[in-house]
Design a protein around this motif. Structure first.
Motif, PDB file in Angstrom:
ATOM      1  N   LEU A 143       0.831  -1.203   0.000  1.00  0.00           N
ATOM      2  CA  LEU A 143       0.000   0.000   0.000  1.00  0.00           C
ATOM      3  C   LEU A 143       0.865   1.252   0.000  1.00  0.00           C
ATOM      4  O   LEU A 143       1.855   1.342   0.728  1.00  0.00           O
ATOM      5  CB  LEU A 143      -0.936   0.007   1.207  1.00  0.00           C
ATOM      6  N   LEU A 144       0.484   2.206  -0.832  1.00  0.00           N
ATOM      7  CA  LEU A 144       1.168   3.492  -0.899  1.00  0.00           C
ATOM      8  C   LEU A 144       0.617   4.407   0.181  1.00  0.00           C
ATOM      9  O   LEU A 144      -0.570   4.363   0.491  1.00  0.00           O
ATOM     10  CB  LEU A 144       0.930   4.133  -2.269  1.00  0.00           C
ATOM     11  N   HIS A 172     -13.132   7.033 -14.980  1.00  0.00           N
ATOM     12  CA  HIS A 172     -13.516   7.338 -13.600  1.00  0.00           C
ATOM     13  C   HIS A 172     -13.766   6.036 -12.844  1.00  0.00           C
ATOM     14  O   HIS A 172     -14.663   5.277 -13.201  1.00  0.00           O
ATOM     15  CB  HIS A 172     -14.767   8.217 -13.572  1.00  0.00           C
ATOM     16  N   LEU A 173     -12.980   5.828 -11.796  1.00  0.00           N
ATOM     17  CA  LEU A 173     -13.083   4.611 -10.992  1.00  0.00           C
ATOM     18  C   LEU A 173     -13.518   4.899  -9.559  1.00  0.00           C
ATOM     19  O   LEU A 173     -13.474   4.017  -8.714  1.00  0.00           O
ATOM     20  CB  LEU A 173     -11.726   3.896 -10.963  1.00  0.00           C
ATOM     21  N   LEU A 174     -13.954   6.118  -9.306  1.00  0.00           N
ATOM     22  CA  LEU A 174     -14.332   6.512  -7.947  1.00  0.00           C
ATOM     23  C   LEU A 174     -15.417   5.606  -7.385  1.00  0.00           C
ATOM     24  O   LEU A 174     -16.410   5.316  -8.057  1.00  0.00           O
ATOM     25  CB  LEU A 174     -14.844   7.953  -7.928  1.00  0.00           C
ATOM     26  N   ARG A 175     -15.224   5.178  -6.153  1.00  0.00           N
ATOM     27  CA  ARG A 175     -16.201   4.411  -5.377  1.00  0.00           C
ATOM     28  C   ARG A 175     -16.661   3.121  -6.073  1.00  0.00           C
ATOM     29  O   ARG A 175     -17.794   2.693  -5.924  1.00  0.00           O
ATOM     30  CB  ARG A 175     -17.408   5.275  -5.026  1.00  0.00           C
ATOM     31  N   ARG A 176     -15.803   2.522  -6.844  1.00  0.00           N
ATOM     32  CA  ARG A 176     -16.133   1.249  -7.484  1.00  0.00           C
ATOM     33  C   ARG A 176     -15.354   0.136  -6.787  1.00  0.00           C
ATOM     34  O   ARG A 176     -14.244   0.354  -6.321  1.00  0.00           O
ATOM     35  CB  ARG A 176     -15.774   1.281  -8.968  1.00  0.00           C
ATOM     36  N   PRO A 177     -15.909  -1.063  -6.770  1.00  0.00           N
ATOM     37  CA  PRO A 177     -15.175  -2.189  -6.174  1.00  0.00           C
ATOM     38  C   PRO A 177     -13.885  -2.473  -6.943  1.00  0.00           C
ATOM     39  O   PRO A 177     -13.801  -2.228  -8.150  1.00  0.00           O
ATOM     40  CB  PRO A 177     -16.144  -3.362  -6.299  1.00  0.00           C
ATOM     41  N   LEU A 178     -12.901  -2.991  -6.252  1.00  0.00           N
ATOM     42  CA  LEU A 178     -11.584  -3.235  -6.837  1.00  0.00           C
ATOM     43  C   LEU A 178     -11.665  -4.143  -8.063  1.00  0.00           C
ATOM     44  O   LEU A 178     -11.030  -3.875  -9.084  1.00  0.00           O
ATOM     45  CB  LEU A 178     -10.667  -3.852  -5.774  1.00  0.00           C
ATOM     46  N   ARG A 236      -8.527   9.350  -3.461  1.00  0.00           N
ATOM     47  CA  ARG A 236      -7.436   9.137  -2.510  1.00  0.00           C
ATOM     48  C   ARG A 236      -8.030   9.173  -1.119  1.00  0.00           C
ATOM     49  O   ARG A 236      -8.698  10.117  -0.734  1.00  0.00           O
ATOM     50  CB  ARG A 236      -6.371  10.212  -2.628  1.00  0.00           C
ATOM     51  N   GLY A 237      -7.799   8.137  -0.387  1.00  0.00           N
ATOM     52  CA  GLY A 237      -8.306   8.089   0.974  1.00  0.00           C
ATOM     53  C   GLY A 237      -7.337   8.737   1.948  1.00  0.00           C
ATOM     54  O   GLY A 237      -6.174   8.970   1.638  1.00  0.00           O
ATOM     55  N   ARG A 238      -7.818   9.019   3.132  1.00  0.00           N
ATOM     56  CA  ARG A 238      -6.964   9.622   4.162  1.00  0.00           C
ATOM     57  C   ARG A 238      -6.209   8.561   4.952  1.00  0.00           C
ATOM     58  O   ARG A 238      -5.153   8.818   5.497  1.00  0.00           O
ATOM     59  CB  ARG A 238      -7.817  10.454   5.113  1.00  0.00           C
ATOM     60  N   GLU A 239      -6.786   7.377   5.016  1.00  0.00           N
ATOM     61  CA  GLU A 239      -6.184   6.276   5.775  1.00  0.00           C
ATOM     62  C   GLU A 239      -5.423   5.364   4.827  1.00  0.00           C
ATOM     63  O   GLU A 239      -5.781   5.215   3.663  1.00  0.00           O
ATOM     64  CB  GLU A 239      -7.276   5.470   6.493  1.00  0.00           C
ATOM     65  N   LEU A 240      -4.411   4.697   5.348  1.00  0.00           N
ATOM     66  CA  LEU A 240      -3.590   3.803   4.536  1.00  0.00           C
ATOM     67  C   LEU A 240      -4.430   2.699   3.891  1.00  0.00           C
ATOM     68  O   LEU A 240      -4.249   2.375   2.729  1.00  0.00           O
ATOM     69  CB  LEU A 240      -2.476   3.188   5.396  1.00  0.00           C
ATOM     70  N   PRO A 298     -10.453   2.258   0.984  1.00  0.00           N
ATOM     71  CA  PRO A 298     -10.670   1.674  -0.343  1.00  0.00           C
ATOM     72  C   PRO A 298     -10.041   2.487  -1.473  1.00  0.00           C
ATOM     73  O   PRO A 298      -9.469   1.914  -2.399  1.00  0.00           O
ATOM     74  CB  PRO A 298     -12.194   1.643  -0.472  1.00  0.00           C
ATOM     75  N   ALA A 299     -10.101   3.801  -1.390  1.00  0.00           N
ATOM     76  CA  ALA A 299      -9.523   4.632  -2.453  1.00  0.00           C
ATOM     77  C   ALA A 299      -8.006   4.487  -2.486  1.00  0.00           C
ATOM     78  O   ALA A 299      -7.407   4.445  -3.567  1.00  0.00           O
ATOM     79  CB  ALA A 299      -9.916   6.091  -2.252  1.00  0.00           C
ATOM     80  N   ASN A 300      -7.370   4.391  -1.330  1.00  0.00           N
ATOM     81  CA  ASN A 300      -5.918   4.243  -1.307  1.00  0.00           C
ATOM     82  C   ASN A 300      -5.498   2.846  -1.752  1.00  0.00           C
ATOM     83  O   ASN A 300      -4.467   2.684  -2.394  1.00  0.00           O
ATOM     84  CB  ASN A 300      -5.356   4.562   0.080  1.00  0.00           C
ATOM     85  N   VAL A 301      -6.293   1.846  -1.416  1.00  0.00           N
ATOM     86  CA  VAL A 301      -6.004   0.487  -1.891  1.00  0.00           C
ATOM     87  C   VAL A 301      -6.091   0.453  -3.419  1.00  0.00           C
ATOM     88  O   VAL A 301      -5.211  -0.090  -4.094  1.00  0.00           O
ATOM     89  CB  VAL A 301      -6.971  -0.537  -1.255  1.00  0.00           C
TER      90      VAL A 301
END
Length: 196
Positions: A64-65, A98-104, A132-136, A139-142
């Motif tokens: 994870l970045l 656009h991939l926002l809020r979509r399952p991986l 981009r999520g705030r937490e490591l 879902p957005a960061n993953v």
């Protein structure tokens, strides 16, 4: 008199003397979805097999970045100037995904044909909006971490970088695709005509 009772009386006074429609004059209403035919099911299954066989993007473990770390990649032989120009918006957006809020898994299925079709249509610079999520482990960061891994797996991708803040910042990624053989041939022909 309470308010709901008054509203009911007002409604009845407004509607007046209404009679229900006869059974034969009513429109049929469906509840639920129509079941797909066997032919439709067979086509879906075949499409999934074809896509699954050709989609080489791995959904295995990824490092994870950090949410605030920009991503950058360039293939060997690609000049840093090209990456810098890409980072600073020196190329126009020719297509966006656009991939926002979509399952991986859905993002994986959408990315593969997007890159393939962009390359087939001689597009060079595309943008992928992923969030981009705030937490490591958000879902957005993953997704952003997997996207960095997946883009490097495409032979068609020469470089990619995080976008500028005005273009989405860490929530979007610029991607530079290599020229197709057709585009290279067209460039050679144009240059020969100029010299000619």
């Amino acid at each position: 008199m309470n308010q709901p009772l008054r509203d009911d009386m007002d409604f009845r006074a407004f509607v007046g003397d209404v009679k229900p429609l006869a059974k034969r004059n009513r429109a049929e209403t469906r509840t639920g979805h129509a079941r797909p035919t066997e032919a439709q099911l067979a086509r879906r299954e075949h499409a999934q097999e074809v896509l699954g066989a050709s989609n080489f993007l791995s959904d295995d473990f990824v490092d994870l970045l950090a949410p605030l770390d920009p991503i950058e990649y360039r293939r060997e032989g690609i000049q840093q100037g090209v990456v810098d120009k890409l980072r600073h918006g020196g190329y126009s957006v020719q297509a966006q995904l656009h991939l926002l809020r979509r399952p991986l898994d859905e993002c994986r299925r959408m990315l593969f044909p997007f890159i393939q079709e962009a390359y087939a249509h001689d597009l060079r610079s595309v943008m992928i909006v992923h969030g981009r999520g705030r937490e490591l482990e958000s879902p957005a960061n993953v997704l952003r971490s997997y996207l960095a891994k997946w883009l490097a797996q495409f032979d068609e991708v020469q470089a990619y970088v995080s976008a500028q803040p005005s273009e989405g910042g860490m929530s979007a990624t610029w991607v530079m695709l290599r020229k197709s053989e057709r585009a290279k041939t067209n460039n050679r022909e144009r240059q020969q005509k100029r010299r000619g």
